[in-house]
Structures are given as structure tokens and as C-alpha cells.
Design a protein around this motif. Structure first.
Motif, PDB file in Angstrom:
ATOM      1  N   PRO A 121      -5.511   5.174   0.452  1.00 35.50           N
ATOM      2  CA  PRO A 121      -4.792   5.007   1.716  1.00 35.50           C
ATOM      3  C   PRO A 121      -4.773   3.536   2.136  1.00 35.50           C
ATOM      4  CG  PRO A 121      -6.995   5.772   2.179  1.00 35.50           C
ATOM      5  CD  PRO A 121      -6.877   5.661   0.673  1.00 35.50           C
ATOM      6  N   ILE A 122      -3.715   3.155   2.766  1.00 36.69           N
ATOM      7  CA  ILE A 122      -3.579   1.802   3.301  1.00 36.69           C
ATOM      8  C   ILE A 122      -3.774   1.897   4.811  1.00 36.69           C
ATOM      9  CG2 ILE A 122      -1.996  -0.127   3.668  1.00 36.69           C
ATOM     10  CD1 ILE A 122      -0.685   0.550   1.047  1.00 36.69           C
ATOM     11  N   ALA A 123      -4.501   0.940   5.340  1.00 39.34           N
ATOM     12  CA  ALA A 123      -4.739   0.948   6.788  1.00 39.34           C
ATOM     13  C   ALA A 123      -3.424   0.755   7.521  1.00 39.34           C
ATOM     14  CB  ALA A 123      -5.715  -0.170   7.154  1.00 39.34           C
ATOM     15  N   THR A 124      -3.312   1.392   8.665  1.00 38.59           N
ATOM     16  CA  THR A 124      -2.063   1.294   9.428  1.00 38.59           C
ATOM     17  C   THR A 124      -1.902  -0.089  10.039  1.00 38.59           C
ATOM     18  OG1 THR A 124      -3.186   2.151  11.366  1.00 38.59           O
ATOM     19  CG2 THR A 124      -2.010   3.737   9.991  1.00 38.59           C
ATOM     20  N   ASN A 125      -0.639  -0.465  10.195  1.00 41.80           N
ATOM     21  CA  ASN A 125      -0.259  -1.758  10.770  1.00 41.80           C
ATOM     22  C   ASN A 125      -0.891  -2.932  10.037  1.00 41.80           C
ATOM     23  OD1 ASN A 125       1.260  -0.445  12.727  1.00 41.80           O
ATOM     24  ND2 ASN A 125      -0.504  -0.266  14.105  1.00 41.80           N
ATOM     25  N   GLN A 126      -0.996  -2.793   8.738  1.00 42.11           N
ATOM     26  CA  GLN A 126      -1.578  -3.878   7.951  1.00 42.11           C
ATOM     27  C   GLN A 126      -0.770  -4.030   6.674  1.00 42.11           C
ATOM     28  OE1 GLN A 126      -5.591  -3.221   6.713  1.00 42.11           O
ATOM     29  NE2 GLN A 126      -6.265  -5.164   7.549  1.00 42.11           N
ATOM     30  N   ASN A 127      -0.440  -5.245   6.317  1.00 43.19           N
ATOM     31  CA  ASN A 127       0.293  -5.493   5.087  1.00 43.19           C
ATOM     32  C   ASN A 127      -0.677  -5.489   3.907  1.00 43.19           C
ATOM     33  OD1 ASN A 127       2.750  -5.801   6.365  1.00 43.19           O
ATOM     34  ND2 ASN A 127       2.429  -7.988   6.731  1.00 43.19           N
ATOM     35  N   PRO A 128      -0.278  -4.856   2.786  1.00 41.63           N
ATOM     36  CA  PRO A 128      -1.179  -4.873   1.625  1.00 41.63           C
ATOM     37  C   PRO A 128      -1.269  -6.278   1.036  1.00 41.63           C
ATOM     38  CG  PRO A 128       0.868  -3.736   1.115  1.00 41.63           C
ATOM     39  CD  PRO A 128       0.908  -4.090   2.564  1.00 41.63           C
ATOM     40  N   GLU A 129      -2.447  -6.608   0.584  1.00 45.21           N
ATOM     41  CA  GLU A 129      -2.667  -7.921  -0.030  1.00 45.21           C
ATOM     42  C   GLU A 129      -3.063  -7.709  -1.485  1.00 45.21           C
ATOM     43  OE1 GLU A 129      -5.496 -10.223   2.104  1.00 45.21           O
ATOM     44  OE2 GLU A 129      -4.536  -9.858   4.033  1.00 45.21           O
ATOM     45  N   ILE A 130      -2.507  -8.537  -2.338  1.00 41.10           N
ATOM     46  CA  ILE A 130      -2.845  -8.471  -3.754  1.00 41.10           C
ATOM     47  C   ILE A 130      -3.877  -9.565  -4.030  1.00 41.10           C
ATOM     48  CG2 ILE A 130      -1.980  -8.709  -6.096  1.00 41.10           C
ATOM     49  CD1 ILE A 130       0.701  -7.714  -5.085  1.00 41.10           C
ATOM     50  N   THR A 131      -5.047  -9.146  -4.461  1.00 49.29           N
ATOM     51  CA  THR A 131      -6.112 -10.092  -4.783  1.00 49.29           C
ATOM     52  C   THR A 131      -6.709  -9.711  -6.118  1.00 49.29           C
ATOM     53  OG1 THR A 131      -7.755  -8.760  -3.652  1.00 49.29           O
ATOM     54  CG2 THR A 131      -6.716 -10.500  -2.367  1.00 49.29           C
ATOM     55  N   PHE A 132      -7.351 -10.655  -6.749  1.00 53.35           N
ATOM     56  CA  PHE A 132      -8.032 -10.380  -8.014  1.00 53.35           C
ATOM     57  C   PHE A 132      -9.516 -10.550  -7.781  1.00 53.35           C
ATOM     58  CE2 PHE A 132      -9.758 -11.538 -12.160  1.00 53.35           C
ATOM     59  CZ  PHE A 132      -9.303 -10.481 -12.910  1.00 53.35           C
ATOM     60  N   ASN A 133     -10.211  -9.404  -7.637  1.00 48.40           N
ATOM     61  CA  ASN A 133     -11.649  -9.424  -7.415  1.00 48.40           C
ATOM     62  C   ASN A 133     -12.263  -8.487  -8.442  1.00 48.40           C
ATOM     63  OD1 ASN A 133     -14.253  -9.272  -6.524  1.00 48.40           O
ATOM     64  ND2 ASN A 133     -13.737  -9.003  -4.358  1.00 48.40           N
ATOM     65  N   LEU A 134     -13.056  -9.027  -9.348  1.00 43.44           N
ATOM     66  CA  LEU A 134     -13.622  -8.253 -10.452  1.00 43.44           C
ATOM     67  C   LEU A 134     -14.566  -7.160  -9.942  1.00 43.44           C
ATOM     68  CD1 LEU A 134     -13.601  -8.051 -13.504  1.00 43.44           C
ATOM     69  CD2 LEU A 134     -15.531  -9.620 -13.567  1.00 43.44           C
ATOM     70  N   ILE A 135     -15.303  -7.408  -8.911  1.00 47.19           N
ATOM     71  CA  ILE A 135     -16.234  -6.413  -8.367  1.00 47.19           C
ATOM     72  C   ILE A 135     -15.464  -5.229  -7.791  1.00 47.19           C
ATOM     73  CG2 ILE A 135     -18.001  -6.013  -6.596  1.00 47.19           C
ATOM     74  CD1 ILE A 135     -18.774  -8.973  -6.978  1.00 47.19           C
ATOM     75  N   THR A 136     -14.365  -5.493  -7.096  1.00 41.51           N
ATOM     76  CA  THR A 136     -13.545  -4.413  -6.526  1.00 41.51           C
ATOM     77  C   THR A 136     -12.927  -3.571  -7.635  1.00 41.51           C
ATOM     78  OG1 THR A 136     -13.011  -5.897  -4.695  1.00 41.51           O
ATOM     79  CG2 THR A 136     -11.674  -3.928  -4.917  1.00 41.51           C
ATOM     80  N   ILE A 137     -12.497  -4.226  -8.706  1.00 35.58           N
ATOM     81  CA  ILE A 137     -11.898  -3.488  -9.837  1.00 35.58           C
ATOM     82  C   ILE A 137     -12.934  -2.579 -10.483  1.00 35.58           C
ATOM     83  CG2 ILE A 137     -10.895  -3.761 -12.142  1.00 35.58           C
ATOM     84  CD1 ILE A 137      -9.589  -6.347 -11.120  1.00 35.58           C
TER      85      ILE A 137
END
Length: 195
Positions: A121-137
Motif C-alpha cells: 500500500p502507498i500512503a495517502t496524499n504522498q507521491n511515491p519515491e524511487i530509491t535504491f536502498n539495499l537493506i529495504t530490498i
């Protein structure tokens, strides 16, 4: 008489006969053996009289009817094999696009369904951001969302692969059926050299 004279004489007597020389000669030889006149002494020349053995025309007509019936059956079979080949060709033309559609769906499914779902799910009223974070992946590989999307992905791809396998087997069976429907089966000479 010579063979040609015999054939001409018999054909003159019944014009409905098929012009199959070997069959006429064999029938004549058999009849001649059965009804050969006894040799007589003396030098008297007898006039030639056309005397046909009893029942010969009935037998010849019966043979002719049998040949006609066989020819009709052979032509029916030839028509059946022609129709069968046309149906196989039209069926083959529908299999090729079906295989292409299944392959396209196999490629499009992860790109158009699985990939967008992994953002949810994407938080409401927030634009998605594309980032490269190895820990998140790495953390996402062990999440419940990843497990559920993986199950969904492999289930749908497995169904597509099953249909693709069935289509390939159907194409092989179709190829085998076309090979079995040889040119000989659609040629009247295959059924009898006399047709």
C-alpha cells in the motif's frame, strides 16, 4: 482370334463395359475353357456364330456394378481425406496465434500486475519515491507481501505454462495427423490401378 480382336468383339457386344483389357481377356479365357467346342474331324469350315455362354452377361454386369460401387466408395474416402486435411490446416492456423498470445500473457503478467502490486500500500496524499536502498530490498524479500505476490505470480505463470504445454502437444498431434493423411489416400490410383 487375337487378343485385340477378342476385346473389340466383346466391347461391341456390350458398350457399357469398362475398357479394362486384362479383365476382359481373363474372363474370355475362362469362358473359352469352359465352353470350348469339341474338335471334329474333316475340313468343313463352319460359319462364325456369336454364341454367348449362359449367364455371362449377368456376371459381367455384376462385376461392373461391383467396380462402380468400389469407385464410389473410393471417391467418398478421397473426399473425406480432402475435407480432413482442410480442417487440420485451418486448426493449425488457430494454434499459432494462440501460442503467441499465451507467451505474451506470460511476459505481460509480471510487468503489468505483479510489479505494480509490490508498491502497495502507498500512503495517502504522498507521491511515491524511487530509491535504491539495499537493506529495504533485502527486507522486502522476507515480507508477507513478497511471499503472497510470489505465490500469486507462480500460480498464474504455472497456469499459463500448462496451457502452453497443451498447445505444443496439440501442435505435435496435428503434425502427426497431417503426415498420416498422405497424398496416396487422396489419389484414386491408390485404391485400384483400374480406376
Amino acid at each position: 482370334m487375337t487378343k485385340d480382336e477378342i476385346i473389340n468383339k466383346i466391347i461391341e457386344a456390350d458398350e457399357r463395359l469398362y475398357k479394362v483389357d486384362n479383365a476382359i481377356i481373363e474372363a474370355f479365357d475362362e469362358l473359352y475353357k469352359n465352353h470350348k467346342p469339341a474338335p471334329k474331324g474333316g475340313f468343313a469350315i463352319l460359319p462364325q456364330i456369336d454364341i454367348y455362354p449362359d449367364g455371362i452377361w449377368t456376371r459381367i454386369n455384376q462385376e461392373k456394378d461391383n467396380i462402380n460401387q468400389l469407385e464410389v466408395e473410393a471417391n467418398s474416402l478421397i473426399e473425406y481425406f480432402h475435407q480432413n486435411l482442410q480442417e487440420l490446416n485451418s486448426f493449425e492456423n488457430t494454434i499459432k496465434p494462440l501460442k503467441i498470445i499465451i507467451k505474451m500473457l506470460m511476459i505481460a503478467f509480471p510487468l503489468t500486475v505483479i510489479y505494480p502490486l509490490h508498491f502497495m500500500p502507498i500512503a495517502t496524499n504522498q507521491n511515491p519515491e524511487i530509491t535504491f536502498n539495499l537493506i529495504t530490498i533485502v527486507e522486502s524479500f522476507f515480507s508477507l507481501k513478497f511471499i503472497l505476490l510470489s505465490i500469486f505470480f507462480f500460480t498464474i505463470e504455472g497456469i499459463f505454462y500448462y496451457f502452453l504445454t497443451l498447445t505444443n502437444e496439440l501442435a505435435k498431434s496435428l503434425k502427426s495427423a497431417k503426415e498420416n493423411n498422405s497424398n496416396n489416400l487422396r489419389d484414386i490410383k491408390y485404391y485400384s490401378e483400374y480406376f
